[in-house]
Design a protein around this motif. Structure first.
Motif, PDB file in Angstrom:
ATOM      1  N   GLU A   7      22.751 -16.085 -20.026  1.00 31.54           N
ATOM      2  CA  GLU A   7      22.541 -16.000 -21.474  1.00 31.54           C
ATOM      3  C   GLU A   7      23.454 -14.932 -22.068  1.00 31.54           C
ATOM      4  O   GLU A   7      24.589 -15.194 -22.377  1.00 31.54           O
ATOM      5  CB  GLU A   7      21.068 -15.688 -21.794  1.00 31.54           C
ATOM      6  CG  GLU A   7      20.140 -16.882 -21.624  1.00 31.54           C
ATOM      7  CD  GLU A   7      19.653 -17.015 -20.200  1.00 31.54           C
ATOM      8  OE1 GLU A   7      19.401 -15.983 -19.555  1.00 31.54           O
ATOM      9  OE2 GLU A   7      19.536 -18.152 -19.726  1.00 31.54           O
ATOM     10  N   GLY A  38      14.228 -22.501 -25.483  1.00 33.09           N
ATOM     11  CA  GLY A  38      14.707 -21.680 -24.381  1.00 33.09           C
ATOM     12  C   GLY A  38      14.721 -20.217 -24.780  1.00 33.09           C
ATOM     13  O   GLY A  38      13.802 -19.740 -25.458  1.00 33.09           O
ATOM     14  N   GLU A  58      26.423 -19.487 -15.062  1.00 35.47           N
ATOM     15  CA  GLU A  58      25.187 -19.731 -15.807  1.00 35.47           C
ATOM     16  C   GLU A  58      24.610 -18.400 -16.269  1.00 35.47           C
ATOM     17  O   GLU A  58      24.741 -17.380 -15.598  1.00 35.47           O
ATOM     18  CB  GLU A  58      24.176 -20.457 -14.907  1.00 35.47           C
ATOM     19  CG  GLU A  58      22.892 -20.839 -15.599  1.00 35.47           C
ATOM     20  CD  GLU A  58      21.914 -21.527 -14.643  1.00 35.47           C
ATOM     21  OE1 GLU A  58      21.124 -22.346 -15.118  1.00 35.47           O
ATOM     22  OE2 GLU A  58      21.951 -21.234 -13.441  1.00 35.47           O
ATOM     23  N   ARG A  85      21.710 -33.081 -22.314  1.00 30.82           N
ATOM     24  CA  ARG A  85      20.395 -33.027 -22.946  1.00 30.82           C
ATOM     25  C   ARG A  85      20.042 -34.331 -23.638  1.00 30.82           C
ATOM     26  O   ARG A  85      18.872 -34.684 -23.759  1.00 30.82           O
ATOM     27  CB  ARG A  85      20.347 -31.857 -23.926  1.00 30.82           C
ATOM     28  CG  ARG A  85      20.257 -30.510 -23.225  1.00 30.82           C
ATOM     29  CD  ARG A  85      20.548 -29.361 -24.141  1.00 30.82           C
ATOM     30  NE  ARG A  85      20.318 -28.092 -23.474  1.00 30.82           N
ATOM     31  CZ  ARG A  85      20.740 -26.921 -23.922  1.00 30.82           C
ATOM     32  NH1 ARG A  85      21.424 -26.864 -25.057  1.00 30.82           N
ATOM     33  NH2 ARG A  85      20.495 -25.816 -23.261  1.00 30.82           N
ATOM     34  N   LEU A  96      26.721 -29.746 -21.630  1.00 33.60           N
ATOM     35  CA  LEU A  96      25.301 -29.431 -21.711  1.00 33.60           C
ATOM     36  C   LEU A  96      24.651 -30.214 -22.851  1.00 33.60           C
ATOM     37  O   LEU A  96      23.533 -30.715 -22.723  1.00 33.60           O
ATOM     38  CB  LEU A  96      25.121 -27.928 -21.920  1.00 33.60           C
ATOM     39  CG  LEU A  96      23.751 -27.334 -21.617  1.00 33.60           C
ATOM     40  CD1 LEU A  96      23.301 -27.668 -20.202  1.00 33.60           C
ATOM     41  CD2 LEU A  96      23.777 -25.830 -21.820  1.00 33.60           C
ATOM     42  N   MET A 127      18.386 -26.829 -19.144  1.00 33.16           N
ATOM     43  CA  MET A 127      19.403 -25.792 -18.958  1.00 33.16           C
ATOM     44  C   MET A 127      20.030 -25.818 -17.562  1.00 33.16           C
ATOM     45  O   MET A 127      20.048 -24.817 -16.849  1.00 33.16           O
ATOM     46  CB  MET A 127      18.776 -24.418 -19.214  1.00 33.16           C
ATOM     47  CG  MET A 127      18.196 -24.251 -20.602  1.00 33.16           C
ATOM     48  SD  MET A 127      16.994 -22.881 -20.728  1.00 33.16           S
ATOM     49  CE  MET A 127      18.026 -21.474 -20.320  1.00 33.16           C
ATOM     50  N   GLY A 166      13.651 -23.117 -17.098  1.00 36.86           N
ATOM     51  CA  GLY A 166      14.493 -23.779 -18.080  1.00 36.86           C
ATOM     52  C   GLY A 166      15.008 -25.128 -17.604  1.00 36.86           C
ATOM     53  O   GLY A 166      15.701 -25.839 -18.335  1.00 36.86           O
ATOM     54  N   ASN A 195      17.676 -16.657 -25.527  1.00 36.65           N
ATOM     55  CA  ASN A 195      19.023 -16.083 -25.475  1.00 36.65           C
ATOM     56  C   ASN A 195      18.979 -14.568 -25.261  1.00 36.65           C
ATOM     57  O   ASN A 195      19.967 -13.878 -25.467  1.00 36.65           O
ATOM     58  CB  ASN A 195      19.850 -16.442 -26.716  1.00 36.65           C
ATOM     59  CG  ASN A 195      19.154 -16.095 -28.013  1.00 36.65           C
ATOM     60  OD1 ASN A 195      18.051 -15.547 -28.018  1.00 36.65           O
ATOM     61  ND2 ASN A 195      19.784 -16.419 -29.131  1.00 36.65           N
TER      62      ASN A 195
END
Length: 382
Positions: free
Chosen positions: A358, A217, A356, A199, A195, A169, A165, A219
Protein backbone atom coordinates in the motif's frame (compact mmCIF):
# COMPACT_ATOMS: atom_id res chain seq x y z
CA UNK A 1 -13.19 38.01 12.67
CA UNK A 2 -10.14 37.35 14.84
CA UNK A 3 -10.95 33.63 14.94
CA UNK A 4 -11.35 33.48 11.15
CA UNK A 5 -8.02 35.26 10.63
CA UNK A 6 -6.30 32.78 12.94
CA UNK A 7 -7.76 29.82 11.07
CA UNK A 8 -6.69 31.24 7.70
CA UNK A 9 -3.18 31.82 9.03
CA UNK A 10 -3.03 28.28 10.37
CA UNK A 11 -4.13 26.80 7.04
CA UNK A 12 -1.26 28.62 5.30
CA UNK A 13 1.33 27.30 7.72
CA UNK A 14 1.14 23.72 6.45
CA UNK A 15 4.03 22.46 8.55
CA UNK A 16 2.61 23.93 11.73
CA UNK A 17 -1.10 23.65 10.97
CA UNK A 18 -1.53 21.26 13.86
CA UNK A 19 -0.38 23.55 16.59
CA UNK A 20 -2.87 26.26 15.56
CA UNK A 21 -5.74 23.83 15.68
CA UNK A 22 -8.43 24.10 18.33
CA UNK A 23 -8.56 20.29 18.37
CA UNK A 24 -5.40 19.88 20.48
CA UNK A 25 -6.91 17.96 23.38
CA UNK A 26 -5.17 15.23 25.32
CA UNK A 27 -8.46 13.75 26.50
CA UNK A 28 -6.97 10.95 28.63
CA UNK A 29 -4.01 13.04 29.90
CA UNK A 30 -1.68 10.40 28.47
CA UNK A 31 1.99 11.24 29.24
CA UNK A 32 2.98 9.93 25.79
CA UNK A 33 0.93 12.65 24.09
CA UNK A 34 3.48 15.47 24.40
CA UNK A 35 6.42 13.16 23.70
CA UNK A 36 4.91 12.03 20.41
CA UNK A 37 3.69 15.51 19.46
CA UNK A 38 7.26 16.81 19.77
CA UNK A 39 8.44 14.32 17.14
CA UNK A 40 6.02 15.36 14.38
CA UNK A 41 7.17 18.46 12.50
CA UNK A 42 4.80 18.59 9.53
CA UNK A 43 1.46 17.09 8.58
CA UNK A 44 -0.71 17.09 5.47
CA UNK A 45 -4.34 17.58 6.60
CA UNK A 46 -6.72 15.05 5.03
CA UNK A 47 -9.46 12.54 5.91
CA UNK A 48 -8.87 9.32 7.84
CA UNK A 49 -11.41 6.50 8.22
CA UNK A 50 -10.52 3.95 10.90
CA UNK A 51 -11.28 0.29 10.26
CA UNK A 52 -10.79 -2.76 12.47
CA UNK A 53 -10.49 -6.37 11.31
CA UNK A 54 -10.89 -9.81 12.91
CA UNK A 55 -13.02 -8.86 15.93
CA UNK A 56 -14.94 -8.67 18.01
CA UNK A 57 -12.77 -9.74 20.93
CA UNK A 58 -13.11 -9.56 24.69
CA UNK A 59 -9.50 -8.33 24.82
CA UNK A 60 -9.91 -4.98 23.12
CA UNK A 61 -13.17 -4.27 21.27
CA UNK A 62 -15.25 -2.77 24.08
CA UNK A 63 -12.38 -0.57 25.31
CA UNK A 64 -11.70 0.65 21.77
CA UNK A 65 -15.40 1.53 21.51
CA UNK A 66 -15.10 3.56 24.73
CA UNK A 67 -12.16 5.52 23.33
CA UNK A 68 -13.97 6.21 20.07
CA UNK A 69 -17.12 7.34 21.88
CA UNK A 70 -15.17 9.85 24.00
CA UNK A 71 -13.86 11.41 20.81
CA UNK A 72 -17.03 11.28 18.73
CA UNK A 73 -15.23 9.16 16.13
CA UNK A 74 -17.02 6.57 14.01
CA UNK A 75 -15.24 3.54 12.55
CA UNK A 76 -15.97 0.42 10.53
CA UNK A 77 -15.57 -2.97 12.21
CA UNK A 78 -15.06 -5.95 9.89
CA UNK A 79 -16.35 -8.98 11.75
CA UNK A 80 -14.83 -12.45 11.49
CA UNK A 81 -18.08 -14.25 12.10
CA UNK A 82 -16.56 -17.43 13.50
CA UNK A 83 -16.13 -15.26 16.61
CA UNK A 84 -19.84 -14.66 17.03
CA UNK A 85 -21.05 -18.14 16.10
CA UNK A 86 -22.64 -19.42 19.33
CA UNK A 87 -21.02 -16.65 21.40
CA UNK A 88 -23.67 -14.29 22.75
CA UNK A 89 -21.18 -11.97 24.47
CA UNK A 90 -19.31 -11.25 21.25
CA UNK A 91 -22.56 -11.03 19.32
CA UNK A 92 -23.71 -8.35 21.75
CA UNK A 93 -20.56 -6.34 20.98
CA UNK A 94 -21.46 -6.29 17.27
CA UNK A 95 -24.91 -4.95 18.11
CA UNK A 96 -23.29 -2.35 20.38
CA UNK A 97 -21.08 -1.20 17.52
CA UNK A 98 -24.15 -0.53 15.41
CA UNK A 99 -26.07 1.16 18.21
CA UNK A 100 -23.16 3.54 18.82
CA UNK A 101 -23.20 4.67 15.20
CA UNK A 102 -20.35 2.63 13.78
CA UNK A 103 -20.51 0.65 10.55
CA UNK A 104 -20.31 -3.13 10.74
CA UNK A 105 -18.63 -4.81 7.80
CA UNK A 106 -18.41 -8.47 6.85
CA UNK A 107 -14.99 -10.16 7.01
CA UNK A 108 -16.30 -13.58 6.06
CA UNK A 109 -16.67 -16.67 8.21
CA UNK A 110 -13.39 -18.58 8.27
CA UNK A 111 -10.34 -16.33 7.95
CA UNK A 112 -9.14 -17.81 4.68
CA UNK A 113 -8.29 -16.67 1.14
CA UNK A 114 -11.19 -16.21 -1.29
CA UNK A 115 -9.07 -16.74 -4.40
CA UNK A 116 -5.53 -17.62 -5.44
CA UNK A 117 -2.93 -17.07 -2.74
CA UNK A 118 0.79 -17.68 -3.20
CA UNK A 119 3.60 -17.93 -0.67
CA UNK A 120 7.21 -17.94 -1.89
CA UNK A 121 6.05 -18.52 -5.47
CA UNK A 122 3.84 -21.51 -4.62
CA UNK A 123 0.06 -21.62 -4.72
CA UNK A 124 -1.57 -22.20 -1.34
CA UNK A 125 -4.03 -25.09 -1.41
CA UNK A 126 -6.31 -23.90 1.40
CA UNK A 127 -8.22 -21.12 -0.37
CA UNK A 128 -11.94 -21.50 -1.05
CA UNK A 129 -13.49 -22.93 -4.17
CA UNK A 130 -16.23 -20.80 -5.75
CA UNK A 131 -19.01 -22.78 -4.06
CA UNK A 132 -17.20 -22.73 -0.71
CA UNK A 133 -16.68 -18.97 -1.00
CA UNK A 134 -20.38 -18.43 -1.64
CA UNK A 135 -21.26 -20.56 1.39
CA UNK A 136 -18.84 -18.60 3.57
CA UNK A 137 -20.36 -15.29 2.46
CA UNK A 138 -23.95 -16.44 3.03
CA UNK A 139 -23.13 -17.89 6.44
CA UNK A 140 -21.39 -14.71 7.58
CA UNK A 141 -24.31 -12.51 6.47
CA UNK A 142 -26.83 -14.71 8.26
CA UNK A 143 -24.84 -14.65 11.50
CA UNK A 144 -24.46 -10.85 11.43
CA UNK A 145 -28.19 -10.43 10.84
CA UNK A 146 -28.97 -12.81 13.69
CA UNK A 147 -26.93 -10.94 16.29
CA UNK A 148 -28.13 -7.49 15.14
CA UNK A 149 -31.82 -8.26 14.60
CA UNK A 150 -31.34 -7.66 10.86
CA UNK A 151 -29.86 -4.21 11.40
CA UNK A 152 -26.67 -5.36 9.68
CA UNK A 153 -28.32 -5.83 6.28
CA UNK A 154 -30.27 -2.59 6.65
CA UNK A 155 -27.19 -0.37 6.94
CA UNK A 156 -26.85 2.50 4.47
CA UNK A 157 -23.32 1.36 3.56
CA UNK A 158 -22.69 -2.36 3.25
CA UNK A 159 -19.02 -3.31 3.11
CA UNK A 160 -17.20 -6.59 2.72
CA UNK A 161 -13.46 -7.08 3.19
CA UNK A 162 -11.92 -10.37 2.15
CA UNK A 163 -9.45 -11.88 4.61
CA UNK A 164 -5.96 -10.78 3.50
CA UNK A 165 -7.77 -8.70 0.86
CA UNK A 166 -7.76 -11.80 -1.38
CA UNK A 167 -10.56 -11.80 -3.91
CA UNK A 168 -9.92 -8.13 -4.64
CA UNK A 169 -6.19 -7.53 -4.14
CA UNK A 170 -4.00 -10.22 -5.79
CA UNK A 171 -0.33 -9.48 -6.39
CA UNK A 172 1.33 -8.99 -9.77
CA UNK A 173 2.76 -12.53 -9.61
CA UNK A 174 -0.65 -13.98 -8.82
CA UNK A 175 -2.21 -12.19 -11.78
CA UNK A 176 0.56 -13.45 -14.07
CA UNK A 177 0.11 -16.97 -12.75
CA UNK A 178 -3.66 -16.94 -13.34
CA UNK A 179 -3.17 -15.54 -16.83
CA UNK A 180 -0.67 -18.22 -17.81
CA UNK A 181 -3.11 -20.89 -16.65
CA UNK A 182 -5.88 -19.34 -18.75
CA UNK A 183 -8.03 -18.39 -15.78
CA UNK A 184 -8.23 -14.68 -16.65
CA UNK A 185 -7.62 -12.52 -19.73
CA UNK A 186 -5.74 -9.22 -19.63
CA UNK A 187 -5.36 -6.59 -22.31
CA UNK A 188 -2.83 -4.53 -20.34
CA UNK A 189 0.70 -5.29 -19.15
CA UNK A 190 0.53 -2.64 -16.40
CA UNK A 191 -0.14 -4.07 -12.92
CA UNK A 192 -2.55 -1.35 -11.82
CA UNK A 193 -4.58 -1.70 -15.02
CA UNK A 194 -4.50 -5.50 -14.77
CA UNK A 195 -5.84 -5.25 -11.24
CA UNK A 196 -8.84 -3.30 -12.56
CA UNK A 197 -9.40 -5.91 -15.26
CA UNK A 198 -9.08 -8.73 -12.73
CA UNK A 199 -11.66 -7.24 -10.40
CA UNK A 200 -14.18 -7.16 -13.23
CA UNK A 201 -13.65 -10.91 -13.72
CA UNK A 202 -13.29 -12.00 -10.08
CA UNK A 203 -15.98 -14.47 -9.09
CA UNK A 204 -15.44 -13.63 -5.43
CA UNK A 205 -15.98 -9.91 -6.07
CA UNK A 206 -19.05 -10.67 -8.21
CA UNK A 207 -20.45 -12.80 -5.38
CA UNK A 208 -20.31 -10.07 -2.74
CA UNK A 209 -21.76 -7.64 -5.29
CA UNK A 210 -24.69 -9.99 -5.84
CA UNK A 211 -25.28 -9.79 -2.08
CA UNK A 212 -25.28 -5.98 -2.13
CA UNK A 213 -21.75 -5.34 -0.77
CA UNK A 214 -19.02 -2.98 -1.89
CA UNK A 215 -15.48 -4.10 -1.14
CA UNK A 216 -13.48 -1.77 1.11
CA UNK A 217 -9.74 -2.36 1.25
CA UNK A 218 -7.18 -0.04 2.84
CA UNK A 219 -4.40 2.35 1.87
CA UNK A 220 -2.81 2.62 5.30
CA UNK A 221 -1.64 -0.51 7.11
CA UNK A 222 -0.98 0.14 10.80
CA UNK A 223 1.25 -2.96 10.91
CA UNK A 224 -0.12 -3.85 14.32
CA UNK A 225 0.62 -7.48 13.38
CA UNK A 226 4.09 -6.83 14.81
CA UNK A 227 2.63 -6.77 18.33
CA UNK A 228 1.20 -9.53 20.46
CA UNK A 229 -2.38 -9.93 21.56
CA UNK A 230 -1.74 -8.65 25.08
CA UNK A 231 -0.59 -5.21 26.29
CA UNK A 232 2.76 -3.85 25.15
CA UNK A 233 5.28 -1.61 26.92
CA UNK A 234 5.08 2.19 26.81
CA UNK A 235 8.11 2.16 24.52
CA UNK A 236 6.36 -0.14 22.05
CA UNK A 237 3.18 1.92 22.30
CA UNK A 238 5.03 5.20 21.73
CA UNK A 239 6.91 3.83 18.73
CA UNK A 240 3.73 2.34 17.24
CA UNK A 241 1.73 5.56 17.57
CA UNK A 242 4.61 7.77 16.35
CA UNK A 243 5.22 5.60 13.30
CA UNK A 244 1.52 5.53 12.35
CA UNK A 245 1.03 9.26 12.86
CA UNK A 246 4.13 9.98 10.77
CA UNK A 247 2.95 7.81 7.86
CA UNK A 248 -0.58 9.18 8.04
CA UNK A 249 0.73 12.75 8.01
CA UNK A 250 3.10 12.12 5.11
CA UNK A 251 0.41 10.75 2.81
CA UNK A 252 -0.81 13.08 0.07
CA UNK A 253 -4.07 11.29 -0.72
CA UNK A 254 -7.44 12.88 0.00
CA UNK A 255 -8.66 10.01 2.20
CA UNK A 256 -6.89 7.16 3.94
CA UNK A 257 -8.66 4.00 5.03
CA UNK A 258 -6.58 2.83 7.97
CA UNK A 259 -6.31 -0.87 8.83
CA UNK A 260 -6.13 -1.86 12.50
CA UNK A 261 -7.26 -4.97 14.42
CA UNK A 262 -9.52 -4.96 17.47
CA UNK A 263 -7.97 -8.23 18.63
CA UNK A 264 -4.79 -6.33 19.56
CA UNK A 265 -4.60 -4.85 23.06
CA UNK A 266 -2.07 -2.23 21.93
CA UNK A 267 -4.89 -0.47 20.05
CA UNK A 268 -6.82 0.19 23.28
CA UNK A 269 -4.32 2.95 24.12
CA UNK A 270 -2.98 3.60 20.62
CA UNK A 271 -6.26 4.56 18.94
CA UNK A 272 -7.14 7.36 21.43
CA UNK A 273 -3.62 8.76 21.08
CA UNK A 274 -3.72 8.56 17.29
CA UNK A 275 -7.04 10.42 17.19
CA UNK A 276 -6.04 13.09 19.75
CA UNK A 277 -2.66 13.76 18.14
CA UNK A 278 -4.00 13.38 14.62
CA UNK A 279 -6.76 15.95 15.19
CA UNK A 280 -4.24 18.38 16.60
CA UNK A 281 -2.11 17.90 13.48
CA UNK A 282 -5.03 18.63 11.19
CA UNK A 283 -6.15 15.08 10.37
CA UNK A 284 -9.92 14.70 10.04
CA UNK A 285 -11.35 11.41 11.31
CA UNK A 286 -14.48 10.69 9.31
CA UNK A 287 -17.31 8.16 9.48
CA UNK A 288 -18.06 5.67 6.71
CA UNK A 289 -20.91 7.90 5.55
CA UNK A 290 -18.61 10.93 5.34
CA UNK A 291 -15.95 8.84 3.61
CA UNK A 292 -18.44 7.81 0.93
CA UNK A 293 -19.23 11.44 0.13
CA UNK A 294 -15.60 11.88 -0.94
CA UNK A 295 -15.04 8.40 -2.33
CA UNK A 296 -14.01 9.20 -5.92
CA UNK A 297 -10.29 8.99 -5.15
CA UNK A 298 -10.74 5.72 -3.25
CA UNK A 299 -12.56 4.21 -6.22
CA UNK A 300 -9.90 5.43 -8.67
CA UNK A 301 -7.14 3.91 -6.52
CA UNK A 302 -9.02 0.61 -6.11
CA UNK A 303 -9.37 0.93 -2.34
CA UNK A 304 -13.15 0.97 -2.71
CA UNK A 305 -14.91 -1.24 -5.25
CA UNK A 306 -18.58 -0.14 -5.38
CA UNK A 307 -21.10 -2.91 -5.87
CA UNK A 308 -22.38 -1.18 -9.03
CA UNK A 309 -18.88 -1.30 -10.53
CA UNK A 310 -18.60 -5.01 -9.80
CA UNK A 311 -21.88 -5.85 -11.52
CA UNK A 312 -20.97 -3.77 -14.55
CA UNK A 313 -17.54 -5.35 -14.74
CA UNK A 314 -18.85 -8.90 -14.47
CA UNK A 315 -21.28 -8.27 -17.33
CA UNK A 316 -18.60 -6.72 -19.56
CA UNK A 317 -16.29 -9.67 -19.14
CA UNK A 318 -18.63 -12.62 -19.70
CA UNK A 319 -17.54 -12.88 -23.35
CA UNK A 320 -13.86 -12.73 -22.37
CA UNK A 321 -14.27 -15.51 -19.83
CA UNK A 322 -16.09 -17.67 -22.37
CA UNK A 323 -13.32 -17.04 -24.91
CA UNK A 324 -10.69 -18.18 -22.42
CA UNK A 325 -12.59 -21.39 -21.69
CA UNK A 326 -12.79 -22.23 -25.41
CA UNK A 327 -9.09 -21.54 -25.90
CA UNK A 328 -7.99 -24.20 -23.40
CA UNK A 329 -7.71 -27.26 -25.63
CA UNK A 330 -4.66 -29.04 -24.25
CA UNK A 331 -5.20 -32.56 -22.92
CA UNK A 332 -2.52 -32.29 -20.27
CA UNK A 333 -1.76 -28.68 -19.40
CA UNK A 334 1.61 -27.87 -17.88
CA UNK A 335 1.54 -26.23 -14.47
CA UNK A 336 3.47 -22.98 -14.77
CA UNK A 337 5.50 -22.00 -11.73
CA UNK A 338 5.80 -18.23 -11.37
CA UNK A 339 9.15 -16.61 -10.58
CA UNK A 340 10.11 -16.80 -6.92
CA UNK A 341 10.77 -13.59 -4.99
CA UNK A 342 11.23 -12.88 -1.32
CA UNK A 343 8.08 -11.77 0.51
CA UNK A 344 7.40 -9.14 3.19
CA UNK A 345 5.34 -9.58 6.36
CA UNK A 346 2.38 -7.34 7.13
CA UNK A 347 -0.80 -7.12 9.21
CA UNK A 348 -2.34 -10.13 10.90
CA UNK A 349 0.43 -12.38 9.65
CA UNK A 350 -0.37 -11.53 6.04
CA UNK A 351 2.46 -12.04 3.57
CA UNK A 352 2.87 -9.39 0.89
CA UNK A 353 4.33 -10.72 -2.31
CA UNK A 354 6.85 -9.12 -4.63
CA UNK A 355 5.53 -5.79 -6.05
CA UNK A 356 2.58 -5.76 -3.64
CA UNK A 357 1.69 -3.30 -0.88
CA UNK A 358 0.00 0.00 0.00
CA UNK A 359 2.02 2.97 1.29
CA UNK A 360 5.19 0.91 0.74
CA UNK A 361 5.75 -1.85 -1.79
CA UNK A 362 7.39 -5.22 -1.15
CA UNK A 363 10.34 -5.50 -3.53
CA UNK A 364 12.06 -8.89 -3.26
CA UNK A 365 11.79 -8.99 0.53
CA UNK A 366 12.32 -5.30 1.28
CA UNK A 367 9.79 -2.51 1.86
CA UNK A 368 10.34 0.38 -0.59
CA UNK A 369 8.44 3.66 -0.76
CA UNK A 370 5.79 3.66 -3.50
CA UNK A 371 7.36 6.87 -4.83
CA UNK A 372 10.70 5.20 -5.60
CA UNK A 373 11.46 5.24 -9.34
CA UNK A 374 12.59 1.59 -9.49
CA UNK A 375 9.06 0.42 -8.69
CA UNK A 376 7.63 2.09 -11.78
CA UNK A 377 10.17 0.25 -13.91
CA UNK A 378 10.17 -3.11 -12.17
CA UNK A 379 6.61 -3.39 -10.82
CA UNK A 380 4.80 -1.24 -13.39
CA UNK A 381 3.09 0.86 -10.73
CA UNK A 382 1.26 4.08 -11.53
Amino acid sequence: MKKLTLLLLCSLLVGHYSYCSESCKNIDNDPLYNTIMAKIKTCHPHNIHLTFDDGPSLIATEKILEGLKKRGTKATFFISTTNIDNNSDLGALVLKELKEGHTVGDHGYEHNAYDLRMINGKVESNGFSESEANQQIKKSINLLDQVTNNRFSNQENKFFRFPYGRGAMPSADELNYMEKRGEVVFESKNYSERLIEYRKQSKAVASISDNGFSHLGWNHDSEDFKYGVQNESNTDLGNFVSENISRLCNSRVNTQVALFHDIKAINVKAIPLIIDIGKCLGLNFVSAKEMMRESVDLVEKGVLIPKEYQLKGATENVSNIARVAKSITCKTCQIITPPSHKTCSSSNGKTYLHCEGEDSICYNGEWISRATAILEEKCHLN
